[in-house]
Scaffold this active site. Structure first.
Site, PDB file in Angstrom:
ATOM      1  CG  ASN A 256      -1.652   1.186   1.323  1.00 56.60           C
ATOM      2  OD1 ASN A 256      -1.895   2.140   0.515  1.00 56.60           O
ATOM      3  ND2 ASN A 256      -2.445   1.388   2.507  1.00 56.60           N
TER       4      ASN A 256
ATOM      5  CE  LYS B 179      -0.115   3.418   4.808  1.00 53.45           C
ATOM      6  NZ  LYS B 179      -0.359   3.509   6.177  1.00 53.45           N
TER       7      LYS B 179
ATOM      8  CG  HIS C 247      -5.914   1.804   5.103  1.00 57.18           C
ATOM      9  ND1 HIS C 247      -5.715   2.595   6.127  1.00 57.18           N
ATOM     10  CD2 HIS C 247      -5.109   0.905   5.039  1.00 57.18           C
ATOM     11  CE1 HIS C 247      -4.434   2.353   6.269  1.00 57.18           C
ATOM     12  NE2 HIS C 247      -4.027   1.150   5.751  1.00 57.18           N
TER      13      HIS C 247
ATOM     14  CD  GLU D  82      -3.400   5.415   6.827  1.00 59.40           C
ATOM     15  OE1 GLU D  82      -3.321   5.435   5.464  1.00 59.40           O
ATOM     16  OE2 GLU D  82      -2.389   4.902   7.453  1.00 59.40           O
TER      17      GLU D  82
ATOM     18  CD  GLU E  23      -3.791  -3.108   7.250  1.00 60.90           C
ATOM     19  OE1 GLU E  23      -2.834  -2.902   6.782  1.00 60.90           O
ATOM     20  OE2 GLU E  23      -4.555  -1.723   6.829  1.00 60.90           O
TER      21      GLU E  23
ATOM     22  N   GLY F 295       1.945   2.184  10.776  1.00 64.36           N
ATOM     23  CA  GLY F 295       2.684   3.267  10.561  1.00 64.36           C
ATOM     24  C   GLY F 295       3.264   3.816  11.778  1.00 64.36           C
TER      25      GLY F 295
ATOM     26  CB  SER G 198       4.867  -1.717  11.927  1.00 60.71           C
ATOM     27  OG  SER G 198       4.272  -0.365  12.177  1.00 60.71           O
TER      28      SER G 198
HETATM   29  C1  PEP Z   1      -1.051  -0.223   5.946  1.00 58.04           C
HETATM   30  O1  PEP Z   1      -1.166   0.926   5.531  1.00 58.04           O
HETATM   31  O2  PEP Z   1      -2.107  -0.836   5.672  1.00 58.04           O
HETATM   32  C2  PEP Z   1       0.100  -0.264   6.869  1.00 58.04           C
HETATM   33  C3  PEP Z   1       0.050  -1.654   7.150  1.00 58.04           C
HETATM   34  O3  PEP Z   1       0.959   0.504   6.962  1.00 58.04           O
HETATM   35  P1  PEP Z   1       2.470   0.052   7.765  1.00 58.04           P
HETATM   36  O4  PEP Z   1       2.919  -1.085   7.312  1.00 58.04           O
HETATM   37  O5  PEP Z   1       3.132   1.511   7.328  1.00 58.04           O
HETATM   38  O6  PEP Z   1       2.222  -0.085   9.262  1.00 58.04           O
END
Ligand code: PEP
Length: 253
Positions: A9, A11, A95, A97, A167, A173, A212
């Site tokens: 992803n 972003k 997601h 976000e 998630e 993040g 992460s």
């Molecule tokens: C994501 O945005 O789906 C995600 C898992 O981000 P990160 O790996 O940076 O935590």
């Protein structure tokens, strides 16, 4: 047997040039025999350029969201037919976000999910709890609610055309990853909830972990029984770390 899936992803990062370079580096760095499915979700505006570079490769292309409508007066939205025109076969839906920063509701997410499936795009449905919810002991309640809000509209059979991504919001993040045991506990719970509705769908649906994931922790996460790959944010922006994560998925497949 569930085939692992690793999706980047990207972003709202990069430039058109860096996006196509990253796509090129991923395509050329993948082993010729890759037992893992791989996908990338660039910013919408980079999709045409990336799509050209992925043509003929095994790397799947996805949108970071998908509209709940096919066309019309929906400023800022991108529809499933538009994504398909550029070769997208995946779309991230729900997601955190989108849920938290842009206020997307379960009902809207369910509609987006259904639209993707209707047009032959595989939605990657993201669910996960906040830190507050985890500390209150509400993790299962939250993920069950997010999942049922979608399945209540789309039906359990829809999961035959979809992927779930667990998630935890507190791990996205932040550099703070769920331990393999914490992640597995939630993945197993999700699958168990689905068994009651349809055992075959439950055993076939892929549940990705996201939060992460990096080259160092991917293997221990992917070695867990109910973790079928990952949705990768930050570590997908560099070909080396993304390819190392794909490699970890291959070794654990
Ligand atoms: C994501 O945005 O789906 C995600 C898992 O981000 P990160 O790996 O940076 O935590």
């Amino acid at each position: 047997m569930r085939r692992p899936l690793v999706v980047g992803n990207w972003k709202m990062n990069g430039t058109c040039q860096s996006a196509v370079q990253l796509a090129d580096a991923i395509v050329s760095g993948l082993p010729s025999e890759c037992q893992v499915e791989v996908g990338v979700c660039p910013s919408y505006v980079f999709i045409p350029g990336v799509s050209e570079r992925l043509a003929g490769s095994m790397v799947q292309l996805g949108g970071q969201n998908v509209a709940d409508q096919d066309s019309g007066a929906f400023t800022g939205e991108v529809s499933a037919p538009m994504l398909k025109e550029f070769g997208c076969s995946l779309a991230i839906v729900g997601h955190s976000e989108r849920r938290q920063v842009y206020g997307e509701t379960d009902a809207l997410i369910a509609a987006r999910y259904q639209k993707a499936i209707e047009h032959g795009i595989t939605p990657i449905l993201c669910i996960g709890e906040t830190l507050e919810e985890r500390e209150a002991g509400d993790t299962f309640k939250v993920v069950d609610g997010q999942l049922q809000a979608v399945l209540g509209q789309a039906g359990i059979q829809s999961l035959g055309h979809a992927v779930i991504a667990y998630e935890p919001v507190w791990a996205i993040g932040t550099g703070r990853t769920a331990t393999p045991e914490q992640a597995q506990e939630v993945h197993a719970h999700i699958r168990q909830q689905l068994v009651a509705q349809d055992p075959e769908v439950a055993s076939n649906v892929r549940i990705l972990y996201g939060g992460s994931v990096n080259a160092d922790n991917a293997s221990s996460l992917f070695s867990q029984e109910d973790i079928d790959g990952g949705l990768i944010g930050g570590a997908s922006l560099k070909a080396d770390s993304f390819l190392a994560i794909v490699q970890a998925a291959m070794e654990n497949s």
